[in-house]
Design a protein around this motif. Structure first.
Motif, PDB file in Angstrom:
ATOM      1  N   SER A  61       2.484  -6.017   3.461  1.00 31.19           N
ATOM      2  CA  SER A  61       1.779  -7.111   4.142  1.00 31.19           C
ATOM      3  C   SER A  61       1.873  -8.385   3.321  1.00 31.19           C
ATOM      4  O   SER A  61       1.761  -8.344   2.093  1.00 31.19           O
ATOM      5  CB  SER A  61       0.293  -6.755   4.335  1.00 31.19           C
ATOM      6  OG  SER A  61       0.139  -5.534   5.017  1.00 31.19           O
TER       7      SER A  61
ATOM      8  N   ALA B  76       0.730 -12.844   3.610  1.00 29.07           N
ATOM      9  CA  ALA B  76       0.033 -13.892   4.364  1.00 29.07           C
ATOM     10  C   ALA B  76       0.189 -15.213   3.622  1.00 29.07           C
ATOM     11  O   ALA B  76       0.291 -15.240   2.387  1.00 29.07           O
ATOM     12  CB  ALA B  76      -1.452 -13.539   4.524  1.00 29.07           C
TER      13      ALA B  76
ATOM     14  N   LYS C  28      -4.369  -2.859  10.318  1.00 28.68           N
ATOM     15  CA  LYS C  28      -2.913  -2.717  10.419  1.00 28.68           C
ATOM     16  C   LYS C  28      -2.499  -1.249  10.393  1.00 28.68           C
ATOM     17  O   LYS C  28      -1.619  -0.818  11.143  1.00 28.68           O
ATOM     18  CB  LYS C  28      -2.229  -3.476   9.276  1.00 28.68           C
ATOM     19  CG  LYS C  28      -2.434  -4.989   9.334  1.00 28.68           C
ATOM     20  CD  LYS C  28      -1.895  -5.580  10.617  1.00 28.68           C
ATOM     21  CE  LYS C  28      -2.097  -7.084  10.688  1.00 28.68           C
ATOM     22  NZ  LYS C  28      -1.643  -7.648  11.974  1.00 28.68           N
TER      23      LYS C  28
ATOM     24  N   THR D 128       0.846  -1.188   0.000  1.00 28.71           N
ATOM     25  CA  THR D 128       0.000   0.000   0.000  1.00 28.71           C
ATOM     26  C   THR D 128       0.886   1.244   0.000  1.00 28.71           C
ATOM     27  O   THR D 128       1.718   1.413   0.890  1.00 28.71           O
ATOM     28  CB  THR D 128      -0.910   0.015   1.239  1.00 28.71           C
ATOM     29  OG1 THR D 128      -1.607  -1.234   1.325  1.00 28.71           O
ATOM     30  CG2 THR D 128      -1.919   1.141   1.152  1.00 28.71           C
TER      31      THR D 128
ATOM     32  N   LEU E 236      -5.186 -14.929   7.406  1.00 21.16           N
ATOM     33  CA  LEU E 236      -4.584 -13.693   7.908  1.00 21.16           C
ATOM     34  C   LEU E 236      -4.025 -13.834   9.318  1.00 21.16           C
ATOM     35  O   LEU E 236      -3.290 -12.973   9.778  1.00 21.16           O
ATOM     36  CB  LEU E 236      -5.613 -12.560   7.870  1.00 21.16           C
ATOM     37  CG  LEU E 236      -6.055 -12.129   6.465  1.00 21.16           C
ATOM     38  CD1 LEU E 236      -7.056 -10.999   6.559  1.00 21.16           C
ATOM     39  CD2 LEU E 236      -4.876 -11.724   5.613  1.00 21.16           C
TER      40      LEU E 236
ATOM     41  N   LEU F 154       2.586   0.486   3.576  1.00 18.44           N
ATOM     42  CA  LEU F 154       2.519  -0.728   4.382  1.00 18.44           C
ATOM     43  C   LEU F 154       2.820  -1.930   3.498  1.00 18.44           C
ATOM     44  O   LEU F 154       2.324  -2.025   2.376  1.00 18.44           O
ATOM     45  CB  LEU F 154       1.124  -0.883   5.002  1.00 18.44           C
ATOM     46  CG  LEU F 154       0.927  -2.032   5.992  1.00 18.44           C
ATOM     47  CD1 LEU F 154       1.600  -1.690   7.320  1.00 18.44           C
ATOM     48  CD2 LEU F 154      -0.552  -2.305   6.229  1.00 18.44           C
TER      49      LEU F 154
ATOM     50  N   LEU G 265      -6.325  -4.455   6.180  1.00 20.07           N
ATOM     51  CA  LEU G 265      -5.325  -3.402   6.014  1.00 20.07           C
ATOM     52  C   LEU G 265      -5.633  -2.197   6.904  1.00 20.07           C
ATOM     53  O   LEU G 265      -4.725  -1.583   7.463  1.00 20.07           O
ATOM     54  CB  LEU G 265      -5.249  -2.970   4.549  1.00 20.07           C
ATOM     55  CG  LEU G 265      -4.719  -4.016   3.559  1.00 20.07           C
ATOM     56  CD1 LEU G 265      -4.779  -3.490   2.123  1.00 20.07           C
ATOM     57  CD2 LEU G 265      -3.288  -4.415   3.892  1.00 20.07           C
TER      58      LEU G 265
ATOM     59  N   SER H  70       0.226 -13.989   9.198  1.00 21.69           N
ATOM     60  CA  SER H  70       0.573 -12.869   8.312  1.00 21.69           C
ATOM     61  C   SER H  70       1.595 -11.965   8.982  1.00 21.69           C
ATOM     62  O   SER H  70       1.775 -12.001  10.197  1.00 21.69           O
ATOM     63  CB  SER H  70      -0.677 -12.052   7.961  1.00 21.69           C
ATOM     64  OG  SER H  70      -1.219 -11.445   9.119  1.00 21.69           O
ATOM     65  N   ILE H  71       2.263 -11.174   8.154  1.00 20.10           N
ATOM     66  CA  ILE H  71       3.200 -10.158   8.650  1.00 20.10           C
ATOM     67  C   ILE H  71       2.840  -8.845   7.968  1.00 20.10           C
ATOM     68  O   ILE H  71       2.642  -8.797   6.750  1.00 20.10           O
ATOM     69  CB  ILE H  71       4.668 -10.495   8.318  1.00 20.10           C
ATOM     70  CG1 ILE H  71       5.011 -11.936   8.659  1.00 20.10           C
ATOM     71  CG2 ILE H  71       5.610  -9.538   9.037  1.00 20.10           C
ATOM     72  CD1 ILE H  71       6.418 -12.340   8.238  1.00 20.10           C
ATOM     73  N   SER H  72       2.751  -7.785   8.733  1.00 12.16           N
ATOM     74  CA  SER H  72       2.534  -6.443   8.198  1.00 12.16           C
ATOM     75  C   SER H  72       3.434  -5.467   8.933  1.00 12.16           C
ATOM     76  O   SER H  72       3.440  -5.437  10.164  1.00 12.16           O
ATOM     77  CB  SER H  72       1.074  -6.009   8.365  1.00 12.16           C
ATOM     78  OG  SER H  72       0.218  -6.716   7.509  1.00 12.16           O
TER      79      SER H  72
END
Length: 538
Positions: free
Chosen positions: A273, A275, A220, A193, A254, A271, A217, A257-259
């Motif tokens: 992200s 998953a 996050k 993003t 999700l 951002l 999103l 996941s990593i963000s």
């Protein structure tokens, strides 16, 4: 074969051969210097997850420290054993055996509780030692696969860094990021993003409802950048990933996941992200963080100005040079260090296995493993050389002798090459003979390769002002004008299997001698590298 699969095989074999109801395999986490359980029978899951033993702590830690098997006849009389559950252990004896090869420790095998409630014997100890030895070979081959993956990950990171450093457009950088993350972490969803563009670059292997992804999103962003405007006003660009989607629901996906935010000078630029179905491990998060750091660096160069393209072209080489040791250098040093010991074990294990095996098909497979090991050993040496700081130790050096030594190293490749050598200056200069030999050998090898083993190699040495000039020329195809300025840049290469480090290191060695190197080349006629070194002597 994965380490966990080998562990399961080992505890099952221990159960069969010793008829025990409790067994575990612990492996060494080298970074934390702790033993962790990767496979067990008879242990509750909560015990498996929380058990960690430092080297020298407890029975397994003691065995890991000494490297010797431990046979305890009566655990109630041994001060090293603290009985935590009377229900779990019904026999007084236990065996703990190291899994190691050539003094390299992989882990520890522990067995307790014979089914018939009898004590373990010396014969049981011998059986466990034999099992541990067999497992060490399997662990060696598993480490080979791990080495291959680390080398491939390193190549992916090098290629990614080279590509994005040369990119001036966000869409290009996003595509390179999608490709790198797909190779490194095999995600099902990648969302990049970009706040200034109000755009979401999505790469996914499944159909996703916009509202659900926006909800994820937005959550996050609320953690990292609460002032961000409504994400539903952002536009989408969707790319299809080749990965096969899992059967997990989007919500459960999700949960793995990593963000993390893309920060530029304390400003939330965006951002990143990802998953996937399987959980992310510690090494996965490190790779993700490395990609994120590169993105922050590159987006920082192009975020707030539209005319930064011209500036990037002028400063790209300088930026790559400055960031090499700060970013990629740390990765290469860590990888080279981690690979060297396991790779040595794999090669030694293969050598011993070849002596013991008579089956031709098995020998053929072992030969392939050995050849692959040697290839990786050479690559590790290259990585290690790149990661180390170049240090110069000067002494009086004869240019003529150094050139002769360099030619001797490539003598087998000169059979169809005509040599013309003109030494007009042979006074000693103050230089590092080994490093100077590396410079000459590298350029001569490149000349031979460019001529494809047939042509004229020219070497000329003469004095020019306060410098001695060494010209090394060839009659190869020459170098195109558009790449002449890039030829000494780190990671730039025209060779399909090259890393682009040779001439970069050559240039750095010459500069550390307070000299310079120049290139003259004409397409169809050949090239000439001119090396200028100051004339100093002790």
């Amino acid at each position: 074969m994965k380490l966990s699969d080998i562990g399961l095989w080992l505890v099952e074999e221990a159960r069969k051969k010793l008829k025990c109801s409790l067994a575990s395999v612990m492996v060494l986490d080298e970074e934390e210097k702790e033993l962790v359980i990767i496979a067990s029978i008879g242990l509750p899951q909560n015990i498996v997850k929380r058990t960690r033993e430092g080297i020298g702590e407890g029975i397994a830690g003691y065995v890991a420290k000494t490297g010797e098997p431990l046979f305890i006849e009566d655990i109630e009389q041994d001060v090293r054993f603290l009985r935590k559950s009377k229900k779990r252990y019904w026999t007084k004896s236990l065996i703990s055996c190291p899994i190691k090869h050539n003094n390299f420790l992989f882990g520890v095998l522990n067995v307790n509780n014979k089914v018939d409630k009898s004590d373990f014997t010396q014969d049981d100890l011998k059986r466990i030692e034999a099992l541990a030895n067999a497992a060490s070979i399997k662990f060696s081959f598993a480490n080979l696969e791990d080495i291959k993956k680390k080398v491939n990950d390193f190549k992916t990171l090098v290629s990614f860094s080279r590509n994005i450093m040369a990119s001036s457009y966000i869409s290009q950088i996003v595509n390179y990021t999608h490709d790198a993350l797909s190779k490194l972490l095999n995600p099902e969803i990648i969302a990049i993003t970009i706040i200034p563009q109000k755009k979401i670059y999505l790469a996914t292997s499944r159909r996703i409802e916009e509202a659900k992804l926006m909800e994820f999103l937005s959550h996050k962003f609320s953690l990292f950048a609460p002032s961000i405007p409504n994400l539903f006003n952002f536009t989408w660009e969707i790319k299809r990933l080749d990965a096969k989607p899992s059967r997990k629901s989007f919500k459960s996906l999700l949960s793995s996941s990593i963000s993390l935010p893309i920060i530029i000078n304390d400003y939330e630029f965006g951002l990143l992200s990802i998953a996937r179905e399987s959980p992310f491990l510690k090494e996965n998060i490190k790779l993700f963080s490395t990609i994120l750091n590169y993105l922050s660096i590159v987006f920082g160069k192009i975020a707030l100005t539209e005319d930064l393209t011209d500036s990037l072209k002028k400063t790209k080489e300088e930026l790559i040079h400055q960031e090499r040791m700060a970013a990629v250098g740390k990765i290469t040093e860590k990888i080279a260090h981690d690979l060297r010991n396991p790779l040595t074990i794999v090669l030694l294990s293969t050598m011993f296995a070849k002596k013991a095996v008579k089956d031709d098909k098995v020998l053929e497979t072992l030969n392939k493993v050995e050849r692959a090991g040697f290839i990786m050993e050479k690559l590790v040496e290259g990585i290690s050389s790149f990661a180390k700081e170049i240090k110069i130790k000067k002494e009086n050096v004869s240019i003529t002798k150094t050139i002769e030594d360099s030619l001797f190293l490539v003598e087998d490749k000169l059979s169809n090459i005509e040599k013309t050598i003109d030494i007009a200056y042979d006074e000693p200069i103050l230089a590092d003979p080994k490093k100077l030999e590396e410079v000459f050998t590298n350029i001569i090898q490149n000349a031979i390769q460019s001529m494809e083993g047939k042509g004229i190699l020219g070497i000329k040495v003469e004095k020019e002002g306060d410098f001695v000039r060494i010209d090394i020329s060839d009659t190869g195809p020459g170098i195109a004008p558009e790449i002449k300025d890039k030829i000494f840049s780190t990671f730039f290469t025209t060779k399909p299997k090259g890393l682009g480090l040779g001439l970069s290191i050559v240039n750095e060695i010459v500069e550390k001698h307070s000299g310079r190197i120049e290139l003259e080349s004409e397409l169809g006629k050949g090239s000439c590298f001119k090396i200028f070194l100051p004339i100093y002597s002790k």
